[in-house]
Write an enzyme that holds these catalytic residues in place. Structure first.
Site, PDB file in Angstrom:
ATOM      1  N   ASP A 467      -4.037  -9.134   1.003  1.00  0.00           N
ATOM      2  CA  ASP A 467      -3.403  -8.139   0.130  1.00  0.00           C
ATOM      3  C   ASP A 467      -3.382  -6.816   0.892  1.00  0.00           C
ATOM      4  OD1 ASP A 467      -2.983  -7.633  -3.027  1.00  0.00           O
ATOM      5  OD2 ASP A 467      -3.968  -5.898  -2.139  1.00  0.00           O
ATOM      6  N   ASN A 475       3.693   3.617  -1.351  1.00  0.00           N
ATOM      7  CA  ASN A 475       4.863   3.773  -2.230  1.00  0.00           C
ATOM      8  C   ASN A 475       4.960   5.204  -2.753  1.00  0.00           C
ATOM      9  OD1 ASN A 475       6.100   1.314  -2.270  1.00  0.00           O
ATOM     10  ND2 ASN A 475       4.822   0.481  -3.895  1.00  0.00           N
ATOM     11  N   ASP A 484       8.923  -1.339   0.800  1.00  0.00           N
ATOM     12  CA  ASP A 484       9.587  -2.624   1.072  1.00  0.00           C
ATOM     13  C   ASP A 484       9.605  -2.913   2.575  1.00  0.00           C
ATOM     14  OD1 ASP A 484      10.000  -3.010  -1.553  1.00  0.00           O
ATOM     15  OD2 ASP A 484      12.148  -2.574  -1.561  1.00  0.00           O
ATOM     16  N   GLU A 510       2.188  -7.191  -3.344  1.00  0.00           N
ATOM     17  CA  GLU A 510       1.822  -7.028  -1.935  1.00  0.00           C
ATOM     18  C   GLU A 510       0.778  -8.056  -1.544  1.00  0.00           C
ATOM     19  OE1 GLU A 510       0.390  -5.760  -4.389  1.00  0.00           O
ATOM     20  OE2 GLU A 510      -1.335  -4.511  -3.934  1.00  0.00           O
TER      21      GLU A 510
END
Ligand SMILES: Nc1nc2c(ncn2[C@@H]2O[C@H](COP(=O)(O)OP(=O)(O)OP(=O)(O)O)[C@@H](O)[C@H]2O)c(=O)[nH]1
Length: 602
Positions: A467, A475, A484, A510
């Site tokens: 992860d 973000n 992304d 993620e």
């Protein structure tokens, strides 16, 4: 005294009638054949219990699970109930397992059909739209000739699934079959559910006129006391239609009457939706500050409870908020909402296109079957022509044969093209669109097959789960498009580090996973280290920013966790969280000592 009996004694008398029913379902399974109660009636008893008191249903299912059952029919019925209970508890993998057992059994057709319908519902929630549509297609083909209430149920679930995958015309067609029987056999619950489904279909097809609006209002009145969720869902679309046609004042006063009931019911989807409607209608009548309050509430409710799902109502709330902030001159905040709106709309479109893809895939498979039948017919025709030719031996007839051969060649060419198109569609539906790795569903299915094969060949399988670290702050700081980009580049690292037979997938958000057939724990740990290092060395300059990325890894293998997929995931997950808590950007391997200890005490 068995544990089951002990439990039975301690329950209160007030619940004893329905309790007795469910126990009957279990204990008397085989004997019931000899009584008047058919299996469908037993199922109705259980159905009644789970809809009237799901909590009690869940308590009793533990007891039913332990019973010795005399035949396959009862076994299948029990699996259906266990599947339903697992789905109620949110364990969809387990529920799917039970439902598949029922479908593979030789239980009688109505039970199989009900199971397929329950499975189709579950697959929609799982976002496996192709599986859901395939089941619906299959069940619809056998609807004709079933008894009225089952046929009713088939059309109802089919319409729900078609609505969910955005095939509203098909939902409408299916509903038109249903209206012929609903008044004679449907109970209140069915009628109320049907009203909600109809309202959604009409709304999506922009077909709520006077007659439909009156139907929605009457259904709301009839259902609001006993089936408030369905009543409010139907009403929701009536209100949404009012807002769409600019009748803000009317909508606003109705919504303010219902908002408290909606909040008390506690269904987050419905509540978030109603908040959005309220915000839109308030904005329509010029009360911008209350509108913003409700748009905020809609976003907060949806994000808190249903983070993975983007609905049109959530999009509306984000957009409205950005517009209201812009009007107030709070440009920076308005821009943030607009950016979030754009990210969400992208995710929404992705989901919509996978629904469309799934529909095309299922349609295409049917088309291709028909094509094959057509081809066989043509071959038969050709054979007959050849026989005629042999008889007549006429020169001209040879020309006919040549023509027929050309026809056959053309058909072969088309069926080859259709097959290729079909393979392409299937591949697309198995791939995560952002990263090109396996999608969650495909990853699970393939992993299960690998594990089964490896267990029978006594081969080790390694498993890595990881992860991204502090991804939210990436973000937040640089925007979702850069987020992304990070996910795509991480996937590239995985692709270049894995062997051809390894299976790499994005499980969601993620989180990534890698399955390593014929690979022991040590090698899995080495590969995890290669990936960890490569991810931490990804150069982000091309994004226009320089920042560090890293991920935390959990590693296990079948030597430690066995061949059950869920056990492997659970162990790797624990190890991964331990890597997070130790400071991130590191690998934690499942501890063999702890594992042995766990096995000893289990
Ligand atoms: N850009 C982008 N972001 C996503 C996507 N899917 C999920 N996210 C975001 O990923 C973030 C995950 O954040 P958290 O679960 O808090 O985890 P984290 O910030 O990585 O923190 P730790 O795991 O504790 O290190 C959320 O902000 C999600 O909105 C996606 O497809 N693209």
């Amino acid at each position: 005294m068995t544990p089951g009996k002990k439990k039975l004694k301690s329950r209160s008398i007030t619940r004893s009638i329905s309790k007795f029913s469910i126990i009957l379902v279990g204990i008397l399974g085989g004997l019931l054949k000899a009584t008047e109660i058919t299996y469908i009636e037993e199922l109705k008893i259980a159905n009644h219990l789970r809809t009237t008191n799901p909590q009690q249903f869940l308590e009793q299912i533990d007891y039913v699970a332990d019973l010795q059952l005399p035949d396959e029919e009862n076994e299948a019925l029990r699996n259906y109930l266990l599947g339903y209970a697992a789905a109620l508890k949110g364990n969809s993998e387990q529920a799917i397992g039970y439902y598949h057992k029922v479908i593979a059994s030789r239980a009688h057709n109505p039970l199989i059909i009900r199971t397929k319908l329950a499975l189709a519902n579950l697959q929609v929630l799982n976002k496996d739209y192709a599986a859901a549509l395939e089941l619906i297609k299959n069940v619809l083909a056998s609807a004709h000739g079933q008894e009225d209430s089952l046929r009713n149920h088939i059309y109802q679930v089919a319409a729900i699934v078609y609505n969910e995958v955005g095939q509203y015309e098909l939902a409408e067609q299916t509903l038109s079959n249903l209206t012929q029987i609903d008044n004679t056999v449907a109970g209140l619950k069915d009628k109320c559910l049907l009203a909600a489904v109809k309202a959604q279909t009409w709304y999506e097809l922009s077909k709520i006129n006077t007659e439909e609006a009156a139907f929605i209002d009457t259904s709301y009145q009839n259902c609001s006391e006993k089936e408030p969720v369905y009543a409010l869902s139907a009403k929701f679309y009536g209100l949404a239609d009012m807002i769409r046609s600019g009748r803000y004042k009317e909508a606003s006063s109705e919504i303010s009457n219902q908002l408290k009931i909606v909040e008390e019911l506690g269904y987050s989807y419905l509540t978030a939706g109603y908040y959005t409607l309220n915000a839109l209608s308030l904005s329509g009548i010029g009360d911008q500050s209350s509108a913003q309050l409700y748009a905020d509430k809609a976003i907060e409710t949806a994000e808190k409870n249903n983070r993975d799902t983007v609905t049109t109502w959530l999009l509306e709330a984000y957009y409205l908020n950005s517009q209201l902030l812009k009007e107030k001159g709070e440009m920076e905040l308005a821009l943030e909402f607009l950016e979030e709106y754009l990210v969400k709309i992208n995710r929404y479109k992705n989901d919509e296109s996978s629904k469309q893809l799934a529909y095309q895939l299922v349609e295409h498979e049917t088309e291709s079957k028909q094509q094959k039948i057509e081809q066989l017919n043509q071959q038969n025709l050709l054979l007959k022509l050849e026989q005629d030719l042999a008889k007549k031996e006429a020169v001209n007839n040879r020309l006919v044969l040549a023509l027929a051969l050309v026809l056959l060649g053309t058909l072969a060419f088309w069926s080859y093209r259709i097959k290729r198109h079909q393979i392409r569609l299937r591949k697309q539906s198995q791939t995560d669109q952002l990263t090109g790795l396996s999608s969650r569903h495909h990853f699970y299915e393939t992993a299960k097959a690998i594990l089964q094969r490896s267990e029978s060949e006594q081969q080790d399988v390694g498993f890595i789960l990881f992860d991204m670290d502090h991804f939210k702050s990436i973000n937040d700081k640089y925007g979702h498009l850069i987020g992304d980009w990070v996910l795509q580049n991480t996937a590239e690292v995985v692709k270049t580090s894995c062997r051809q037979n390894d299976l790499a997938g994005r499980l969601g958000g993620e989180e990534f996973a890698i399955f390593l057939p014929a690979c022991n724990l040590k090698k899995a740990q080495q590969l995890a280290e290669i990936c960890r290092k490569a991810i931490s060395q990804v150069d982000t300059t091309e994004t226009g920013y320089r920042f560090d990325i890293s991920a935390s890894f959990g590693v296990t293998s079948t030597e430690l966790s066995g061949y059950d997929l869920m056990d492997l995931i659970a162990d790797a997950d624990k190890a991964m969280y331990s890597a997070k808590s130790k400071g991130r950007n590191q690998i934690v391997v499942v501890d063999s000592f702890v594992k042995e200890f766990e096995q000893l005490i289990s």
